[in-house]
Design a protein around this motif. Structure first.
Motif, PDB file in Angstrom:
ATOM      1  N   ALA A 179       0.823  -1.204   0.000  1.00  0.00           N
ATOM      2  CA  ALA A 179       0.000   0.000   0.000  1.00  0.00           C
ATOM      3  C   ALA A 179       0.860   1.258   0.000  1.00  0.00           C
ATOM      4  O   ALA A 179       0.581   2.218  -0.734  1.00  0.00           O
ATOM      5  CB  ALA A 179      -0.917  -0.005   1.219  1.00  0.00           C
ATOM      6  N   GLN A 180       1.919   1.264   0.794  1.00  0.00           N
ATOM      7  CA  GLN A 180       2.784   2.435   0.842  1.00  0.00           C
ATOM      8  C   GLN A 180       3.506   2.641  -0.480  1.00  0.00           C
ATOM      9  O   GLN A 180       3.610   3.775  -0.973  1.00  0.00           O
ATOM     10  CB  GLN A 180       3.797   2.303   1.975  1.00  0.00           C
ATOM     11  N   ALA A 181       4.000   1.565  -1.069  1.00  0.00           N
ATOM     12  CA  ALA A 181       4.677   1.681  -2.361  1.00  0.00           C
ATOM     13  C   ALA A 181       3.721   2.185  -3.435  1.00  0.00           C
ATOM     14  O   ALA A 181       4.078   3.047  -4.247  1.00  0.00           O
ATOM     15  CB  ALA A 181       5.266   0.327  -2.760  1.00  0.00           C
ATOM     16  N   PHE A 182       2.496   1.666  -3.446  1.00  0.00           N
ATOM     17  CA  PHE A 182       1.511   2.083  -4.455  1.00  0.00           C
ATOM     18  C   PHE A 182       1.148   3.556  -4.288  1.00  0.00           C
ATOM     19  O   PHE A 182       1.033   4.297  -5.267  1.00  0.00           O
ATOM     20  CB  PHE A 182       0.257   1.219  -4.353  1.00  0.00           C
ATOM     21  N   ALA A 186       1.880   5.769  -7.516  1.00  0.00           N
ATOM     22  CA  ALA A 186       0.738   5.970  -8.403  1.00  0.00           C
ATOM     23  C   ALA A 186      -0.409   6.760  -7.803  1.00  0.00           C
ATOM     24  O   ALA A 186      -1.179   7.379  -8.543  1.00  0.00           O
ATOM     25  CB  ALA A 186       0.210   4.606  -8.871  1.00  0.00           C
ATOM     26  N   ASP A 187      -0.545   6.745  -6.486  1.00  0.00           N
ATOM     27  CA  ASP A 187      -1.761   7.298  -5.887  1.00  0.00           C
ATOM     28  C   ASP A 187      -1.562   8.671  -5.270  1.00  0.00           C
ATOM     29  O   ASP A 187      -2.529   9.293  -4.842  1.00  0.00           O
ATOM     30  CB  ASP A 187      -2.290   6.330  -4.813  1.00  0.00           C
ATOM     31  N   SER A 188      -0.324   9.156  -5.203  1.00  0.00           N
ATOM     32  CA  SER A 188      -0.096  10.467  -4.609  1.00  0.00           C
ATOM     33  C   SER A 188      -0.588  11.567  -5.541  1.00  0.00           C
ATOM     34  O   SER A 188      -0.372  11.523  -6.751  1.00  0.00           O
ATOM     35  CB  SER A 188       1.394  10.667  -4.315  1.00  0.00           C
ATOM     36  N   ARG A 189      -1.243  12.571  -4.960  1.00  0.00           N
ATOM     37  CA  ARG A 189      -1.720  13.700  -5.753  1.00  0.00           C
ATOM     38  C   ARG A 189      -0.604  14.707  -6.025  1.00  0.00           C
ATOM     39  O   ARG A 189      -0.795  15.629  -6.822  1.00  0.00           O
ATOM     40  CB  ARG A 189      -2.865  14.396  -5.022  1.00  0.00           C
ATOM     41  N   ASP A 190       0.505  14.549  -5.341  1.00  0.00           N
ATOM     42  CA  ASP A 190       1.623  15.469  -5.508  1.00  0.00           C
ATOM     43  C   ASP A 190       2.594  14.899  -6.537  1.00  0.00           C
ATOM     44  O   ASP A 190       3.209  13.857  -6.311  1.00  0.00           O
ATOM     45  CB  ASP A 190       2.338  15.662  -4.165  1.00  0.00           C
ATOM     46  N   PRO A 191       2.766  15.553  -7.692  1.00  0.00           N
ATOM     47  CA  PRO A 191       3.684  15.025  -8.713  1.00  0.00           C
ATOM     48  C   PRO A 191       5.125  14.960  -8.229  1.00  0.00           C
ATOM     49  O   PRO A 191       5.892  14.125  -8.692  1.00  0.00           O
ATOM     50  CB  PRO A 191       3.523  16.011  -9.880  1.00  0.00           C
ATOM     51  N   ALA A 197       9.657   9.242  -5.632  1.00  0.00           N
ATOM     52  CA  ALA A 197       9.507   7.804  -5.418  1.00  0.00           C
ATOM     53  C   ALA A 197      10.065   7.009  -6.600  1.00  0.00           C
ATOM     54  O   ALA A 197      10.748   5.990  -6.414  1.00  0.00           O
ATOM     55  CB  ALA A 197       8.037   7.455  -5.194  1.00  0.00           C
ATOM     56  N   ILE A 198       9.795   7.471  -7.802  1.00  0.00           N
ATOM     57  CA  ILE A 198      10.294   6.777  -8.995  1.00  0.00           C
ATOM     58  C   ILE A 198      11.816   6.815  -9.041  1.00  0.00           C
ATOM     59  O   ILE A 198      12.474   5.810  -9.342  1.00  0.00           O
ATOM     60  CB  ILE A 198       9.689   7.404 -10.271  1.00  0.00           C
ATOM     61  N   LEU A 199      12.386   7.977  -8.728  1.00  0.00           N
ATOM     62  CA  LEU A 199      13.845   8.097  -8.729  1.00  0.00           C
ATOM     63  C   LEU A 199      14.480   7.209  -7.664  1.00  0.00           C
ATOM     64  O   LEU A 199      15.529   6.593  -7.894  1.00  0.00           O
ATOM     65  CB  LEU A 199      14.246   9.559  -8.508  1.00  0.00           C
ATOM     66  N   GLN A 200      13.847   7.129  -6.489  1.00  0.00           N
ATOM     67  CA  GLN A 200      14.364   6.256  -5.431  1.00  0.00           C
ATOM     68  C   GLN A 200      14.291   4.790  -5.854  1.00  0.00           C
ATOM     69  O   GLN A 200      15.220   4.015  -5.613  1.00  0.00           O
ATOM     70  CB  GLN A 200      13.569   6.473  -4.148  1.00  0.00           C
ATOM     71  N   SER A 245      13.568  -2.017  -1.520  1.00  0.00           N
ATOM     72  CA  SER A 245      14.355  -3.257  -1.489  1.00  0.00           C
ATOM     73  C   SER A 245      13.622  -4.388  -0.778  1.00  0.00           C
ATOM     74  O   SER A 245      13.989  -5.544  -0.910  1.00  0.00           O
ATOM     75  CB  SER A 245      15.705  -3.012  -0.798  1.00  0.00           C
ATOM     76  N   SER A 246      12.567  -4.055  -0.011  1.00  0.00           N
ATOM     77  CA  SER A 246      11.852  -5.095   0.744  1.00  0.00           C
ATOM     78  C   SER A 246      10.445  -5.365   0.245  1.00  0.00           C
ATOM     79  O   SER A 246       9.858  -6.390   0.603  1.00  0.00           O
ATOM     80  CB  SER A 246      11.797  -4.698   2.227  1.00  0.00           C
ATOM     81  N   VAL A 247       9.894  -4.482  -0.589  1.00  0.00           N
ATOM     82  CA  VAL A 247       8.497  -4.657  -1.000  1.00  0.00           C
ATOM     83  C   VAL A 247       8.335  -5.865  -1.921  1.00  0.00           C
ATOM     84  O   VAL A 247       7.237  -6.424  -2.040  1.00  0.00           O
ATOM     85  CB  VAL A 247       7.986  -3.377  -1.697  1.00  0.00           C
TER      86      VAL A 247
END
Length: 251
Positions: A179-182, A186-191, A197-200, A245-247
């Motif tokens: 849920a946190q990864a998603f 994908a679900d954050s309203r803040d671009p 997140a994508i860069l990490q 690394s754990s998801v």
């Protein structure tokens, strides 16, 4: 991201709070800056700034208490103390003079919810969760006068389907990870949150799979990384454990 990028995000936060008439209390803040994730890991002691005030910076072994849980680079929360407290509470409730339904209600409302923050922030691992689930099942079965050898599925089956509706510690941990990864991806309203997140994720996948910096990370490579529980090159030297690394073990 770089120190400059992180500071730029903090400056944006200060601009917003100034516009809203709010101020930060830096004495309740903390920062930890790891440089390059090389071996050995270098901790940058220079503090970040929240407006004119510096944020206290942590060393490698220092911890910052976030919502009651210590967070840091190398130090971890005392899982043994949490286990002891959890089992003690189970024993007190399940051996009390409460009715069976009251014992189950107390477990659902008070005992298990105390674990949820730990599961969502620290992702303690399947082995720890399984030990707690095993111990909890012992007390729960005793509370409702079930033989210890009885099927455990009855405990976790929803009440609407005839079960007791008890939450499983291991399942909750896996759900929290996914849920946190998603939400970040994908679900954050803040671009900005989605981009960070994508860069990490790209950086974690690159280090774990030993992909050269000259090679761009594609969506297919990221999907393969997330869907591979045990990649050939697991654990890049000097890297740290993270959500990304754990998801994979939860997907």
């Amino acid at each position: 991201g770089s120190r400059m990028q992180a500071q730029a995000l903090l400056d944006r936060c200060v601009q917003f709070t100034s516009w809203a008439g709010l101020t930060f209390n830096t004495q309740k803040c903390g920062s930890l800056c790891l440089v390059n994730y090389t071996s050995p890991v270098y901790v940058d002691p220079e503090p970040f700034q929240l407006g004119p005030d510096p944020i206290p910076s942590l060393t490698w072994r220092q911890r910052y208490k976030y919502l009651g849980c210590p967070v840091g680079a190398s130090s971890s929360i005392d899982m043994k103390a949490i286990t002891t407290s959890f089992l003690h509470d189970c024993e007190v409730i399940m051996t009390s003079e409460l009715a069976e339904w009251q014992k189950l209600d107390a477990y659902r409302r008070f005992i298990f919810p105390r674990l949820q923050h730990v599961l969502r922030v620290f992702f303690p691992g399947s082995s720890w969760c399984k030990k707690l689930d095993t111990a909890a099942r012992k007390w729960l079965k005793k509370a409702v006068h079930l033989p210890q050898r009885s099927c455990t599925g009855f405990l976790y089956t929803p009440q609407a389907l005839g079960g007791l509706g008890i939450s499983c510690c291991e399942d909750e941990m896996h759900v929290a990870r996914v849920a946190q990864a998603f939400k970040f991806l994908a679900d954050s309203r803040d671009p900005v949150v989605r981009q960070v997140a994508i860069l990490q994720l790209e950086e974690t996948a690159r280090k774990r799979l030993r992909v050269p910096q000259s090679m761009p990370m594609t969506q297919q490579m990221l999907a393969a990384f997330l869907n591979t529980p045990a990649p050939t090159q697991e654990g890049a030297r000097g890297d740290i454990k993270s959500l990304w690394s754990s998801v994979r073990s939860s997907l």
